[in-house]
Design an enzyme around this catalytic site. Structure first.
Site, PDB file in Angstrom:
ATOM      1  CB  CYS A   1      -4.734  -1.295   4.593  1.00 43.47           C
ATOM      2  SG  CYS A   1      -4.082  -1.085   6.265  1.00 43.47           S
TER       3      CYS A   1
ATOM      4  CD  GLU B   1      -2.450   1.227   2.794  1.00 41.77           C
ATOM      5  OE1 GLU B   1      -3.448   1.958   2.923  1.00 41.77           O
ATOM      6  OE2 GLU B   1      -2.005   0.500   3.701  1.00 41.77           O
TER       7      GLU B   1
ATOM      8  CE  LYS C   1      -8.615   0.958   3.188  1.00 41.55           C
ATOM      9  NZ  LYS C   1      -7.588   1.394   4.156  1.00 41.55           N
TER      10      LYS C   1
END
Length: 513
Positions: free
Chosen positions: A384, A270, A333
């Protein structure tokens, strides 16, 4: 005054808080003595069925406070260092979060006490459904935070992972805490009757039946060689413009070192690239040239943006580059971290400051969208925090993903238990979906899990490393848990709620003992 003093001397609440803290420290990573987590609710249930509902709630809340405080202490140094908070305020943040999360075991204690006043046996039989339903709410309410779920503690237990493709994390939780009814009854009554063994017996038989049943996973029909690069970039330097070139040098060198091992896909963590690649420039050209030089598909995290209605929305993104050095796709995301990537109700709370660096609050992406390209199996990216939610991984599988890819930056948390606890979710997501999973973490722990949630390769936390692993790819399609798991927690909560309501509305059949 005497009554107040005796209340403080009551060992019950203190023992529950200590028990919760003990389970958090020993059952969850890095200690990972997972089976101990199955007994977490037993002492609470045993005490709650013998007291008033208000005290039942207090007992559950106190146990939860000890449990979540010991499990999540690592948040304090993180917000102190990167959020700029003084230590008392940082500790207060952990205390507030633990106090909120403790409401759920508190509610379970209240339900056990409310039913236990009339039907103690039924209260214990109902307790696993109350616990499972409330944990489901915890994983959804206020954006959701399922950290500390019983299933997370069982991430390295083969018998639990065998349940995962059938019933997912929610089903593992239900049958797992179902076993806790037996010790709870023993603690409450001093003996275990045949009636008391009914629920744990059904739970054990269900667990054994699913674990020993033929696997629902179809045979693999292809393989893929995947490279993972762990740059180990210091979070304090990560966003320093003067350090960008050094960062790219590190990732380029580690990627080229993998070329002799013939990876087909190389994954960086990330925000491994701490700049906007959409703006072009020499750094972007360098990345495209690296993919051509290495002859690999390259997937990396970087800040993204989108222009929407005349304004710029910033995204936490991963970008896919072809072996020819051209753009193949981007995933933004979807599930953001509150107070980490955006400030909830930020318009009304301007004094709050998010921890992450960037030009502004991040916005969620448009939805779950796997990435693919000619000759590349469809990838299901999870960035994440997204890796802790089973529904997102399931949606990738339903849309044809054949490999899950988790990219994360756990450098925020240093050498605390957090990276190990975060890693545990990856095993569950792989086992649930029946898909291999590649996890690239900036400082670790990076890993590759097979289709059954077993680790094939893992790195050391805080090391600079790169490796190649070969994974087996199944044909696209969801596992049975995709249809079953979403109903387990809501059904448990509905069953428990209706039963509690019926018992409280009906006549009291048994005197309290």
């Amino acid at each position: 005054m005497a009554a107040t003093g005796s209340r403080w001397l009551d060992p019950g609440p203190w023992a529950l808080a200590a028990w919760g803290a003990l389970v958090a420290v020993t059952a969850f990573p890095p200690a990972s003595l997972g089976p101990l987590a199955l007994a977490l609710p037993a002492p609470l249930w045993a005490l709650a069925v013998r007291c008033e509902p208000r005290r039942g709630f207090l007992l559950g809340w106190i146990q939860g406070l000890g449990f979540f405080g010991a499990l999540l202490w690592w948040i304090a140094p993180t917000v102190a260092r990167y959020g700029g908070l003084p230590w008392p305020a940082a500790v207060g943040c952990v205390a507030l979060l633990a106090a909120y999360l403790a409401l759920y075991p508190g509610a379970c204690g209240w339900a056990c006490a409310a039913v236990g006043r009339r039907r103690p046996g039924l209260a214990l039989a109902l307790a696993p459904f109350v616990w499972t339903g409330l944990e489901g709410v915890r994983g959804w309410a206020l954006t959701g935070f399922p950290w500390g779920d019983v299933a997370q503690a069982l991430w390295n237990q083969p018998l639990a992972l065998r349940l995962a493709p059938w019933v997912g994390a929610d089903g593992i939780r239900l049958v797992g805490v179902g076993l806790a009814v037996a010790p709870a009854w023993l603690l409450a009554r001093g003996a275990v009757s045949t009636r008391a063994l009914a629920v744990p017996t059904v739970a054990a038989l269900t667990w054994a039946g699913l674990a020993l049943a033929p696997s629902p996973l179809p045979p693999a029909d292809a393989t893929l060689r995947v490279g993972v690069v762990q740059g180990n970039i210091d979070q304090a330097q990560k966003w320093d413009r003067a350090y960008r070139r050094v960062t790219l040098d590190i990732y380029e060198r580690l990627t080229l070192d993998l070329v002799p091992r013939r990876p087909q896909l190389v994954v960086w963590p990330e925000t491994a690239v701490p700049l906007s690649v959409q703006d072009g420039g020499p750094e972007t050209s360098r990345l495209l040239a690296l993919a051509r030089r290495a002859g690999v598909w390259l997937l990396f995290g970087a800040p993204g943006y989108e222009r929407v209605d005349g304004r710029v929305e910033y995204r936490n993104s991963v970008f896919l580059v072809t072996p020819e050095g051209t753009w193949a796709g981007r995933y933004d995301k979807v599930h953001l971290v509150p107070f980490g990537e955006y400030v909830p109700f930020g318009r009304y709370l301007p004094f709050l400051k998010k921890m992450v660096e960037g030009a502004g609050d991040f916005s969620p992406g448009p939805g779950v969208r796997p990435l693919s390209g000619p000759g590349l199996p469809t990838l299901g990216p999870l960035i994440c925090f997204e890796g802790i939610f089973p529904g997102l991984a399931a949606r990738h599988a339903e849309q044809g993903a054949r490999l899950l890819v988790v990219v994360t930056n756990d450098a925020w948390f240093g050498r605390t238990p957090a990276p190990y606890q975060h890693l545990a979710f990856a095993a569950l997501r792989a086992a649930e979906t029946g898909l291999p999973l590649v996890r690239a973490a900036n400082t670790g722990v990076s890993a590759v899990f097979d289709r059954r949630g077993r680790p094939l390769t893992t790195t050391v936390l805080g090391a600079r490393d790169a490796f190649v692993a070969e994974v087996e790819l199944p044909p696209p399609g969801p596992t049975p848990q995709a249809a079953v798991r979403p109903w387990i927690s809501p059904t448990s909560l509905a069953l428990a709620g209706l039963t509690v309501f019926a018992i409280l509305r009906g006549p009291r059949r048994h005197p309290r003992t």
